[in-house]
Design an enzyme around this catalytic site. Structure first.
Site, PDB file in Angstrom:
ATOM      1  N   ILE A 167       4.689  -1.214   3.061  1.00  0.00           N
ATOM      2  CA  ILE A 167       4.395   0.196   2.797  1.00  0.00           C
ATOM      3  C   ILE A 167       5.273   0.656   1.640  1.00  0.00           C
ATOM      4  O   ILE A 167       6.499   0.546   1.691  1.00  0.00           O
ATOM      5  CB  ILE A 167       4.658   1.059   4.046  1.00  0.00           C
ATOM      6  N   LYS A 168       4.619   1.177   0.589  1.00  0.00           N
ATOM      7  CA  LYS A 168       5.363   1.630  -0.595  1.00  0.00           C
ATOM      8  C   LYS A 168       5.750   3.095  -0.453  1.00  0.00           C
ATOM      9  O   LYS A 168       4.915   3.946  -0.156  1.00  0.00           O
ATOM     10  CB  LYS A 168       4.505   1.462  -1.859  1.00  0.00           C
ATOM     11  N   LEU A 169       7.024   3.351  -0.689  1.00  0.00           N
ATOM     12  CA  LEU A 169       7.571   4.708  -0.606  1.00  0.00           C
ATOM     13  C   LEU A 169       8.367   4.997  -1.872  1.00  0.00           C
ATOM     14  O   LEU A 169       9.051   4.110  -2.397  1.00  0.00           O
ATOM     15  CB  LEU A 169       8.516   4.824   0.595  1.00  0.00           C
ATOM     16  N   THR A 189       0.859  -1.192   0.000  1.00  0.00           N
ATOM     17  CA  THR A 189       0.000   0.000   0.000  1.00  0.00           C
ATOM     18  C   THR A 189       0.889   1.234   0.000  1.00  0.00           C
ATOM     19  O   THR A 189       1.820   1.330   0.798  1.00  0.00           O
ATOM     20  CB  THR A 189      -0.920  -0.007   1.237  1.00  0.00           C
TER      21      THR A 189
END
EC number: 2.2.1.2
Length: 337
Positions: free
Chosen positions: A141-143, A105
């Site tokens: 967690i996508k960064l 996400t």
């Protein structure tokens, strides 16, 4: 009587063969499209969620997110932000019902140059997943792989036990910095690198092994394996199945439902193109990057500079479209429109 082992093997789809040496991930927000391909994990991004949120099948989730944003109250801007975070988590939670592994996400791309804001938003998403009964071990967690994004990933991993997937990765400098930060997973892009070369050079077509995106991921994979980094390499952004086959053996590959469908219908023989053993003999030399060295090395790669910038703008634009869509749904009635 079942067919001979040789015949059965010949009829095995390229997708099933790929799964024997690579973890297959579905790249979609349309979770109804996942079942057929039985992926281990799934990835989403703002563009995919925007597309899915406009489909009739998912309007209940959109309504639930809107209700959540309104319930928390506060200024209009705050309500929309909360509704969007909730929407991302609702899609993620539904996807997790269909896969055994993890879902990725994404944190709002507009925060790509603000480490503290990315950390705070990531922790908020994990909190929302917790409220939905989903533990952080099932979330990535996508960064964005900016210097600030990579440092946010390092902090989230080390201080909060939150697993990160570094996206929009186009340069070797980005990959080295991510490895040194100790993040869980990186998503080096393939197709967007090819797009840049087709648009900016005289060469308009490439054999899969010569595809500049394939060569980039191969170099990164070999570097990680040669020097024992634990960070997972997940090739992403594919334009055709040739690119995917040329990266068979990579740790993970995240693939759109369209290309998963093509691989399922393809019965040609597939062999691993990448391996830990071959990586040991690659000519990679270990480098260390502090912030200054990272910025210089990344800046030397014109394609990567342009594609990172372009990728952030595109994801940000789709986040704004999603905001507008929700704003209209949440406030148009009360504004008397």
């Amino acid at each position: 009587m079942s067919g001979s082992p040789v015949k059965r093997q010949r009829m095995e789809s390229a997708l099933d063969q790929l799964k024997q040496f690579t973890t297959v991930v579905a790249d979609t927000g349309d979770f109804n499209a996942i079942d057929e391909y039985k992926p281990q994990d799934a990835t989403t991004n703002p563009s995919l969620i925007l597309a899915a949120a406009q489909m009739p099948a998912y309007q209940e989730l959109v309504e639930e997110a809107i209700a959540y944003g309104k319930k928390l109250g506060g200024p209009q801007e705050e309500q929309i932000k909360n509704a969007i975070d909730k929407l991302f988590v609702l899609f993620g939670a539904e996807i997790l019902k269909k896969i055994p592994g993890r879902v990725s996400t994404e944190v709002d791309a507009r925060l790509s140059f603000d480490k503290d804001a990315m950390v705070a938003r990531a922790r908020r998403l994990i909190e929302l997943y917790k409220e939905a009964g989903v533990g952080k071990d099932r979330i990535l967690i996508k960064l964005s792989s900016t210097w600030e994004g990579i440092q946010a990933g390092k902090e989230l991993e080390e201080q909060h036990g939150i697993h990160c997937n570094m996206t929009l990765l186009f340069s070797f400098a980005q990959a080295v910095a991510c490895a040194e930060a100790g993040v869980t997973l990186i998503s080096p892009f393939v197709g967007r690198i090819l797009d840049w070369h087709v648009a900016n050079t005289d060469k308009k077509s490439y054999e899969p092994q010569e595809d500049p995106g394939v060569k980039s991921v191969t170099k990164i994979y070999n570097y990680y394996k040669k020097f024992g980094y634990k960070t997972i390499v997940m090739g992403a952004s594919f334009r055709n199945t040739g690119e995917i086959k040329a990266l068979a053996g990579c740790d993970f590959l995240t693939i759109s439902p369209k290309l998963l469908g093509e691989l399922l219908k393809d019965n040609s023989k597939l062999a691993p193109a990448l391996s830990v053993k071959a990586a040991q003999t690659s000519d990679s030399e270990k480098i260390h990057l502090d912030e200054k060295a990272f910025r210089w090395l990344h800046n030397e790669d014109q394609m990567a500079v342009e594609k990172l910038s372009d990728g952030i703008r595109k994801f940000a634009a789709d986040a704004i479209k999603l905001e507008r869509m929700l704003t209209e749904r949440m406030f148009s009635a009360e504004n008397g429109k």
